[in-house]
Motif scaffolding. Structure first.
Motif, PDB file in Angstrom:
ATOM      1  N   ARG A 122      15.059  11.889  29.932  1.00 49.35           N
ATOM      2  CA  ARG A 122      16.379  11.610  29.346  1.00 49.35           C
ATOM      3  C   ARG A 122      17.367  11.456  30.505  1.00 49.35           C
ATOM      4  O   ARG A 122      17.115  11.929  31.619  1.00 49.35           O
ATOM      5  N   ASP A 156      17.895   1.298  34.920  1.00 48.29           N
ATOM      6  CA  ASP A 156      17.780   1.644  33.509  1.00 48.29           C
ATOM      7  C   ASP A 156      18.966   1.075  32.731  1.00 48.29           C
ATOM      8  O   ASP A 156      19.864   1.806  32.302  1.00 48.29           O
ATOM      9  N   GLU A 211      19.089   0.021  29.855  1.00 48.12           N
ATOM     10  CA  GLU A 211      19.127   0.440  28.462  1.00 48.12           C
ATOM     11  C   GLU A 211      19.886   1.750  28.285  1.00 48.12           C
ATOM     12  O   GLU A 211      20.752   1.873  27.433  1.00 48.12           O
ATOM     13  N   ARG A 212      19.561   2.740  29.100  1.00 45.12           N
ATOM     14  CA  ARG A 212      20.173   4.057  28.920  1.00 45.12           C
ATOM     15  C   ARG A 212      21.404   4.263  29.803  1.00 45.12           C
ATOM     16  O   ARG A 212      22.239   5.112  29.527  1.00 45.12           O
ATOM     17  N   GLU A 213      21.480   3.514  30.944  1.00 39.86           N
ATOM     18  CA  GLU A 213      22.661   3.658  31.809  1.00 39.86           C
ATOM     19  C   GLU A 213      23.035   2.281  32.340  1.00 39.86           C
ATOM     20  O   GLU A 213      23.510   1.439  31.605  1.00 39.86           O
ATOM     21  N   ARG A 240      14.606   4.956  35.035  1.00 41.64           N
ATOM     22  CA  ARG A 240      13.857   4.478  33.877  1.00 41.64           C
ATOM     23  C   ARG A 240      12.528   5.221  33.726  1.00 41.64           C
ATOM     24  O   ARG A 240      12.168   5.671  32.642  1.00 41.64           O
TER      25      ARG A 240
END
Lengths: 306, 306
Positions: A302, A268, A270-272, A297
């Motif tokens: 979240r 992921d 994008e988020r991590e 992902r």
């Protein structure tokens, strides 16, 4: 309770496992045997771009260099003082290339950082670090770099009679001052690497002083050993994210009962972060033995809290 | 709850201590910090005429000698097979006189007794021993050689929010199979000496195998070290009976709060045994620092259960 998990194979594996071992019948596991073990770095909190503990240690080396000018032009103090983090990564890379020189210099300095300090004074330093330290890219305090779905999983297991332990290659006494706050896991359930300690007493009082040598390196095949040493039971569910967790995941589970082995996959960006380096063997075993791969992902609604 | 204790200074010290640290006010200790530590041999169960674990080990040596005629005329197997218990005591006595030869022979044999056995198979052997083994002179099973007033004290502390741990020089994995039954203390709260362990895994399964070397010798100054390693908190009340508990008692207690350090004095030849050998330094410190000496003869209405 698992609101941070999307509906899918990982969440179903968790819910089904818990339902089976807690319902009366052949799969039932008595509550006192419901021991769950969790790796920390990369499993419960973020480990990129560098281990949080490495950030703490680099700051401490820089403080020491600032206080002692004789150290300031020597490694690893020079790299710490000038913010040259690539030197630390390079020391580890060169170690894997067969050149241990810089890693030994680093390890020697790290072992000496808190030499002769009491365990309580050391704990106060850690608490001070976590009170303000920020993640370098995620724009949040380290305290808030914990994976919300995994904390929900800790609570979900506890609500079903499990006792959760952290079993990490990271420093046992680095984690302890903060884990009650961020995970709800108390010091007595933190298993990790540690420097030696020595008791010194006089006049009816005594203290434990940190020694400049490694006592426990809690990674790989040592994880199951430390689990038995500390808990005295074979855990049933387990969670990790790297090759260093492979033996712990292999060791967990009770013959003839359902098992749950979770391997967190960092996919992921994008988020991590997205990486599989250092998890190759564990991912192979997950495929071979049917462990549950958790895609950050896809399986997590979240990653972090608000 | 403390029916096995006679009214007197020891019982008053216990009741007063618990009342002070659990009542709101300056002496209050939050429940999560109410950690209590207890030695085992001579503090919770009988250690005379020999440690219960030594009896187990001698029986195991005798079994090994019976199964292998090449061993039968060699020490320590010969002494074990012929019931010559004086050889074992002599090996220890000669060690203190500067002659380690027999103790080394004994230690080598003991370390090898369970070599490569899984921790689960070893636990089954211990459980089997305790199912039938009798104390040699007290005419009761070893399982019933626990001091009833001390078990009452464990329950009394727990009823007031304390968590009790056993911290013993005896074998951690020797105690664990029996402590839930006889003390109500689970395996994860047993701290003790231990042989090394090694993880071996294949085909997605793994076991912990006992290694022929000592990993932890949990006595004297090592007791506070193991307490921190395992619990991560400084205990408040503590109980012991010998010099090997001196550092643990010294380490326990929180500055500025009431403390409770109990030293069990074996002065009851009629109901148990009378001896102070091996407790000289601890008794001196008890007098010097105001620790609570518990007279088995005077402070306990009964020693053992029915």
């Amino acid at each position: 309770m698992l609101d941070g998990w999307t509906d899918g194979a990982a969440k179903s594996a968790i819910v089904d496992f818990v339902a089976r071992v807690t319902a009366e019948g052949a799969d039932f596991v008595e509550p006192e045997a419901r021991v769950a073990v969790f790796d920390n770095d990369g499993t419960l909190w973020c480990e990129k771009p560098a281990y949080i503990q490495l950030d703490f240690l680099v700051r401490r080396l820089a403080e020491k260099a600032a206080a002692d000018s004789e150290l300031a032009d020597r490694q690893p103090y020079l790299a710490a003082a000038t913010g040259d983090l690539s030197w630390f990564g390079g020391a580890i890379t060169r170690h894997y290339q067969g050149d241990d020189a810089d890693l030994k210099v680093l390890a020697g300095a790290v072992m000496g950082l808190h030499q002769s300090m009491t365990v309580e004074a050391h704990a106060a330093l850690i608490a001070e670090f976590f009170a303000t330290a920020m993640h370098p890219t995620l724009e949040r305090p380290y305290q808030q770099c914990v994976y919300t779905p995994m904390v929900e999983l800790l609570r979900y297991l506890e609500a079903h009679g499990f006792t959760c332990y952290i079993v990490s290659g990271g420093g046992r006494d680095f984690m302890r001052p903060i884990t009650s706050t961020i995970y709800g896991i108390p010091p007595e359930r933190i298993v990790g690497s540690a420097q030696g300690l020595k008791f010194e007493g006089a006049d009816g009082h005594g203290d434990l002083l940190i020694q400049p040598a490694l006592d426990i390196w809690d990674d790989g095949p040592e994880k199951p050993v430390r689990i038995w040493s500390r808990i005295g039971r074979r855990p049933i569910p387990s969670a990790g994210n790297s090759n260093g967790d492979d033996e712990m995941l292999t060791y967990s589970g009770r013959a003839g009962h359902p098992s749950l082995r979770l391997l967190v996959l960092h996919d992921d960006a994008e988020r991590e972060f997205a990486y599989t380096a250092g998890a190759e063997r564990a991912l192979e075993h997950a495929a071979e033995y049917g462990w549950t791969v958790v895609s950050m992902r896809d399986d997590w609604a979240r990653v972090f809290g608000a």
